[in-house]
Design a protein around this motif. Sequence first.
Motif, PDB file in Angstrom:
ATOM      1  N   GLY A   1       5.177  13.483  -2.141  1.00 35.62           N
ATOM      2  CA  GLY A   1       5.760  13.334  -3.457  1.00 35.62           C
ATOM      3  C   GLY A   1       6.274  11.945  -3.738  1.00 35.62           C
ATOM      4  O   GLY A   1       6.338  11.524  -4.900  1.00 35.62           O
ATOM      5  N   ASP A   2       6.648  11.215  -2.691  1.00 36.51           N
ATOM      6  CA  ASP A   2       7.149   9.854  -2.881  1.00 36.51           C
ATOM      7  C   ASP A   2       6.010   8.842  -2.989  1.00 36.51           C
ATOM      8  O   ASP A   2       6.091   7.900  -3.787  1.00 36.51           O
ATOM      9  CB  ASP A   2       8.033   9.431  -1.701  1.00 36.51           C
ATOM     10  N   ASP A   3       4.983   9.018  -2.185  1.00 36.82           N
ATOM     11  CA  ASP A   3       4.025   7.944  -1.940  1.00 36.82           C
ATOM     12  C   ASP A   3       2.628   8.202  -2.489  1.00 36.82           C
ATOM     13  O   ASP A   3       2.263   9.339  -2.828  1.00 36.82           O
ATOM     14  CB  ASP A   3       3.919   7.696  -0.429  1.00 36.82           C
ATOM     15  N   PHE A   4       1.843   7.114  -2.542  1.00 41.22           N
ATOM     16  CA  PHE A   4       0.425   7.192  -2.873  1.00 41.22           C
ATOM     17  C   PHE A   4      -0.327   7.877  -1.731  1.00 41.22           C
ATOM     18  O   PHE A   4       0.061   7.771  -0.566  1.00 41.22           O
ATOM     19  CB  PHE A   4      -0.156   5.785  -3.057  1.00 41.22           C
ATOM     20  N   GLU A   5      -1.430   8.531  -2.079  1.00 42.50           N
ATOM     21  CA  GLU A   5      -2.263   9.180  -1.064  1.00 42.50           C
ATOM     22  C   GLU A   5      -3.622   8.513  -0.923  1.00 42.50           C
ATOM     23  O   GLU A   5      -4.120   8.371   0.197  1.00 42.50           O
ATOM     24  CB  GLU A   5      -2.463  10.660  -1.408  1.00 42.50           C
ATOM     25  N   PHE A   6      -4.222   8.095  -2.024  1.00 40.90           N
ATOM     26  CA  PHE A   6      -5.585   7.566  -2.008  1.00 40.90           C
ATOM     27  C   PHE A   6      -5.646   6.056  -2.246  1.00 40.90           C
ATOM     28  O   PHE A   6      -6.727   5.498  -2.400  1.00 40.90           O
ATOM     29  CB  PHE A   6      -6.439   8.282  -3.060  1.00 40.90           C
ATOM     30  N   PHE A   7      -4.497   5.398  -2.282  1.00 46.50           N
ATOM     31  CA  PHE A   7      -4.435   3.959  -2.497  1.00 46.50           C
ATOM     32  C   PHE A   7      -3.290   3.419  -1.665  1.00 46.50           C
ATOM     33  O   PHE A   7      -2.319   4.132  -1.396  1.00 46.50           O
ATOM     34  CB  PHE A   7      -4.180   3.653  -3.986  1.00 46.50           C
ATOM     35  N   ARG A   8      -3.383   2.163  -1.231  1.00 47.44           N
ATOM     36  CA  ARG A   8      -2.285   1.524  -0.520  1.00 47.44           C
ATOM     37  C   ARG A   8      -1.452   0.693  -1.489  1.00 47.44           C
ATOM     38  O   ARG A   8      -1.976   0.119  -2.443  1.00 47.44           O
ATOM     39  CB  ARG A   8      -2.817   0.616   0.607  1.00 47.44           C
ATOM     40  N   ALA A   9      -0.147   0.635  -1.227  1.00 47.39           N
ATOM     41  CA  ALA A   9       0.755  -0.103  -2.101  1.00 47.39           C
ATOM     42  C   ALA A   9       1.974  -0.538  -1.308  1.00 47.39           C
ATOM     43  O   ALA A   9       2.298   0.015  -0.254  1.00 47.39           O
ATOM     44  CB  ALA A   9       1.180   0.767  -3.284  1.00 47.39           C
ATOM     45  N   HIS A  10       2.673  -1.556  -1.823  1.00 48.42           N
ATOM     46  CA  HIS A  10       3.923  -1.997  -1.229  1.00 48.42           C
ATOM     47  C   HIS A  10       4.877  -2.444  -2.334  1.00 48.42           C
ATOM     48  O   HIS A  10       4.465  -2.678  -3.469  1.00 48.42           O
ATOM     49  CB  HIS A  10       3.705  -3.129  -0.221  1.00 48.42           C
ATOM     50  N   VAL A  11       6.147  -2.569  -1.989  1.00 46.86           N
ATOM     51  CA  VAL A  11       7.153  -3.076  -2.920  1.00 46.86           C
ATOM     52  C   VAL A  11       7.444  -4.518  -2.540  1.00 46.86           C
ATOM     53  O   VAL A  11       7.789  -4.811  -1.396  1.00 46.86           O
ATOM     54  CB  VAL A  11       8.443  -2.236  -2.869  1.00 46.86           C
ATOM     55  N   ASP A  12       7.301  -5.443  -3.507  1.00 49.53           N
ATOM     56  CA  ASP A  12       7.487  -6.854  -3.182  1.00 49.53           C
ATOM     57  C   ASP A  12       8.962  -7.256  -3.282  1.00 49.53           C
ATOM     58  O   ASP A  12       9.835  -6.436  -3.588  1.00 49.53           O
ATOM     59  CB  ASP A  12       6.599  -7.744  -4.061  1.00 49.53           C
ATOM     60  N   ALA A  13       9.221  -8.533  -3.027  1.00 52.22           N
ATOM     61  CA  ALA A  13      10.599  -9.023  -2.988  1.00 52.22           C
ATOM     62  C   ALA A  13      11.290  -8.932  -4.334  1.00 52.22           C
ATOM     63  O   ALA A  13      12.517  -8.917  -4.415  1.00 52.22           O
ATOM     64  CB  ALA A  13      10.613 -10.469  -2.488  1.00 52.22           C
ATOM     65  N   ALA A  14      10.512  -8.884  -5.408  1.00 52.84           N
ATOM     66  CA  ALA A  14      11.085  -8.775  -6.753  1.00 52.84           C
ATOM     67  C   ALA A  14      11.226  -7.321  -7.198  1.00 52.84           C
ATOM     68  O   ALA A  14      11.474  -7.052  -8.371  1.00 52.84           O
ATOM     69  CB  ALA A  14      10.227  -9.546  -7.745  1.00 52.84           C
ATOM     70  N   ASP A  15      11.031  -6.373  -6.270  1.00 52.51           N
ATOM     71  CA  ASP A  15      11.163  -4.937  -6.537  1.00 52.51           C
ATOM     72  C   ASP A  15      10.079  -4.408  -7.472  1.00 52.51           C
ATOM     73  O   ASP A  15      10.315  -3.492  -8.263  1.00 52.51           O
ATOM     74  CB  ASP A  15      12.543  -4.605  -7.110  1.00 52.51           C
ATOM     75  N   ASN A  16       8.881  -4.977  -7.366  1.00 54.56           N
ATOM     76  CA  ASN A  16       7.720  -4.460  -8.073  1.00 54.56           C
ATOM     77  C   ASN A  16       6.840  -3.686  -7.100  1.00 54.56           C
ATOM     78  O   ASN A  16       6.656  -4.110  -5.954  1.00 54.56           O
ATOM     79  CB  ASN A  16       6.886  -5.594  -8.676  1.00 54.56           C
ATOM     80  N   VAL A  17       6.285  -2.567  -7.550  1.00 52.85           N
ATOM     81  CA  VAL A  17       5.272  -1.876  -6.759  1.00 52.85           C
ATOM     82  C   VAL A  17       3.947  -2.599  -6.964  1.00 52.85           C
ATOM     83  O   VAL A  17       3.506  -2.802  -8.097  1.00 52.85           O
ATOM     84  CB  VAL A  17       5.140  -0.399  -7.170  1.00 52.85           C
ATOM     85  N   VAL A  18       3.317  -2.994  -5.868  1.00 49.46           N
ATOM     86  CA  VAL A  18       2.075  -3.765  -5.923  1.00 49.46           C
ATOM     87  C   VAL A  18       0.944  -2.948  -5.306  1.00 49.46           C
ATOM     88  O   VAL A  18       1.069  -2.449  -4.182  1.00 49.46           O
ATOM     89  CB  VAL A  18       2.224  -5.109  -5.168  1.00 49.46           C
ATOM     90  N   TYR A  19      -0.148  -2.792  -6.053  1.00 52.90           N
ATOM     91  CA  TYR A  19      -1.322  -2.097  -5.538  1.00 52.90           C
ATOM     92  C   TYR A  19      -2.073  -3.009  -4.578  1.00 52.90           C
ATOM     93  O   TYR A  19      -2.383  -4.154  -4.908  1.00 52.90           O
ATOM     94  CB  TYR A  19      -2.268  -1.738  -6.684  1.00 52.90           C
ATOM     95  N   ASP A  20      -2.407  -2.487  -3.384  1.00 50.70           N
ATOM     96  CA  ASP A  20      -3.129  -3.270  -2.384  1.00 50.70           C
ATOM     97  C   ASP A  20      -4.602  -2.893  -2.262  1.00 50.70           C
ATOM     98  O   ASP A  20      -5.365  -3.607  -1.630  1.00 50.70           O
ATOM     99  CB  ASP A  20      -2.461  -3.094  -1.011  1.00 50.70           C
ATOM    100  N   GLY A  21      -5.010  -1.770  -2.829  1.00 47.70           N
ATOM    101  CA  GLY A  21      -6.402  -1.355  -2.753  1.00 47.70           C
ATOM    102  C   GLY A  21      -6.560  -0.069  -1.964  1.00 47.70           C
ATOM    103  O   GLY A  21      -5.598   0.493  -1.432  1.00 47.70           O
ATOM    104  N   PRO A  22      -7.783   0.432  -1.846  1.00 53.68           N
ATOM    105  CA  PRO A  22      -8.024   1.674  -1.113  1.00 53.68           C
ATOM    106  C   PRO A  22      -7.697   1.516   0.370  1.00 53.68           C
ATOM    107  O   PRO A  22      -7.737   0.409   0.906  1.00 53.68           O
ATOM    108  CB  PRO A  22      -9.531   1.910  -1.310  1.00 53.68           C
ATOM    109  N   PRO A  23      -7.380   2.605   1.071  1.00 53.38           N
ATOM    110  CA  PRO A  23      -7.163   2.530   2.519  1.00 53.38           C
ATOM    111  C   PRO A  23      -8.418   2.042   3.242  1.00 53.38           C
ATOM    112  O   PRO A  23      -9.528   2.178   2.732  1.00 53.38           O
ATOM    113  CB  PRO A  23      -6.847   3.980   2.905  1.00 53.38           C
ATOM    114  N   ALA A  24      -8.237   1.504   4.414  1.00 52.57           N
ATOM    115  CA  ALA A  24      -9.367   0.968   5.182  1.00 52.57           C
ATOM    116  C   ALA A  24     -10.415   2.040   5.450  1.00 52.57           C
ATOM    117  O   ALA A  24     -11.615   1.745   5.492  1.00 52.57           O
ATOM    118  CB  ALA A  24      -8.862   0.366   6.482  1.00 52.57           C
ATOM    119  N   GLU A  25      -9.986   3.278   5.642  1.00 54.95           N
ATOM    120  CA  GLU A  25     -10.925   4.356   5.981  1.00 54.95           C
ATOM    121  C   GLU A  25     -11.509   5.043   4.752  1.00 54.95           C
ATOM    122  O   GLU A  25     -12.236   6.041   4.875  1.00 54.95           O
ATOM    123  CB  GLU A  25     -10.238   5.389   6.879  1.00 54.95           C
TER     124      GLU A  25
END
Length: 600
Positions: free
Chosen positions: A414-438
């Motif tokens: 419920g908190d996180d993405f399942e089919f995409f990778r993402a992180h929160v940057d230093a400015a508190d933005n959620v940034v999409y990183d792309g599909p998982p490696a697998e």
Amino acid sequence: MGTAALSGVGTKDLKAWQAARLANDRLRGRHKLVVRRATPTPGTAPTPGTAAKPGAAVNPRTAVKSAVATPAAARPGAGSVVPAVARPRAAAASAATALVLYDTTGPYGYLGELYAMAAANLAGHFGTVTAKPVSAYTAGMVDQYTSTVYIGSTYYGGGVPDAVPAAFYRDALATTHPVTWIGDNIWGMAGAVGVDTFKQHYGWDPTNSFYAPGGSVGNITRVSYKGQQLTRKIPAGYDGGVLYPALVSGPGYPQVTRLAEATDANSGDTSPWAIRSGNLTYVGEIPFTYVSESDRVIVFEDLLFDGLAPATAERHRAFVRLEDISPKSSPGELRAAADYLYGQKIPYGINVIPVYTDPKGVYNNGVPETVTLAQAPQVVSALKYMLAHGAVLMDHGYTHQYSNVNNPYSGVTGDDFEFFRAHVDAADNVVYDGPPAEDSTVWAQSRVTSALAGFAAAGLPKPALWTTPHYAASATDYRVVGQNIPARLERSLYFAGTLSGAPVDAGRYIGQFFPYAVKDVYGTTVLPENLGNYEPEPYNNHPARLPADLVAAARANLAVRDGVASFFYHPYYGTTALQQTVDGIRALGYTFVGPGDLSQ
């Protein structure tokens, strides 16, 4: 859709793209823009822009959630065809066909395909859609379709030759079929057919129309259309302006209809945002970036009816779905929401995650925890109660999280993405990183198969719809879901390469949400979610969204003549805010319907 509807690559390019366009516009205004005709080699495709990396600030709850089947890959330059979708009542008998033409040349040529997908998806509400580079246009093609849309995203001139075939310039004038022209190069048509001829035919002069008359694009923040005040929020430095059409008047000139009006917040001046004369509708900018739930893109979404289903009757429907229900949900909260909606005679969707997991024990004193629906009989009983009281079962992923890592928050369902990778940057933005490696067809299918098995093991029916966790997945994942579930209800990502048949570029995509059901470029029916959700606290640089905000977005969407006001709500917030939202939307004249009605 975050700060922009585009991936990080596209967002980064927007500033330079707009600067280059405005530089050309200034040169054209001084009669110093040199435009050469393109001389494509037969059998070759136009050259797209160069590739780069993903990453863009987004709101994971109202950005984009997924699914789908795919059309056959098209030859580069040949165009791709999107199958027909269930059309609205008035349009069903029309068998509408749309041609979407787009630019592909220049350093930012890839943007043309992204914008074309957005237009093609919307046109997929009405019938079949063919999308192809404008350079592939051949004489007479506009007469083979109910309506044509051209998206001018490459401002031709200088080092970028004009790739629009002369035949299209001529045919757009000669045809009696509707043509919608968005953005750049309308002055190229006037030059090709003769400026006086264009003026006498349409009542305005594109060669004397500019994005920055007086040297500034101004500060246009509002577009008025059909009594609604729509927003236009573009960051400073990224605004390419709206073309100011030079209208002409006098004997022999036709009347130009001003369809929508732009207002400059600084000066208070107004100017046409969209106009129509004869067969030609002109929209003064590409409206697919920096969109919001009350954005000026709503104008374009409604204008498509004029060319593809003009007999469509006024109708305004609403839909609500209950979100992020898992084996750890409170049965009492679920029943309370069900009782309220059933008492109001409102059908609704329930987005259920079949497996809850907290792999690091974040919410369980450091002890990992996993619970399936079959292990939560009271929740299953509440779900069956809901299904007996107006609910439609929807699949919201398998675990709604990824592995045992923060993606981007906690690793918990419920908190996180399942089919995409993402992180929160230093400015508190959620940034999409792309599909998982697998990410692959096999990986995605395994998760969908496991999810469906989880419902079956709990004695629940197969879900009728799918919503991708946090609205983000790869093109592969969307296609896999489409092979398993007939429709999804969500916002989605659309990746470069989908139309051209080139390898899909996971770092270049556009996000989109819809005011009505569409058949999208993946070949799958997508039902609308266009209002967002109740969120009482701000987070990740996104403001709180209260019932009044959802109702205001619904009011803006009244401009769509057969549109839907669709939102989602978390049952753990109780029913007070839900009731306020429902009452407000109903007071606008909307009728709540079930998800099965949205594709009709």
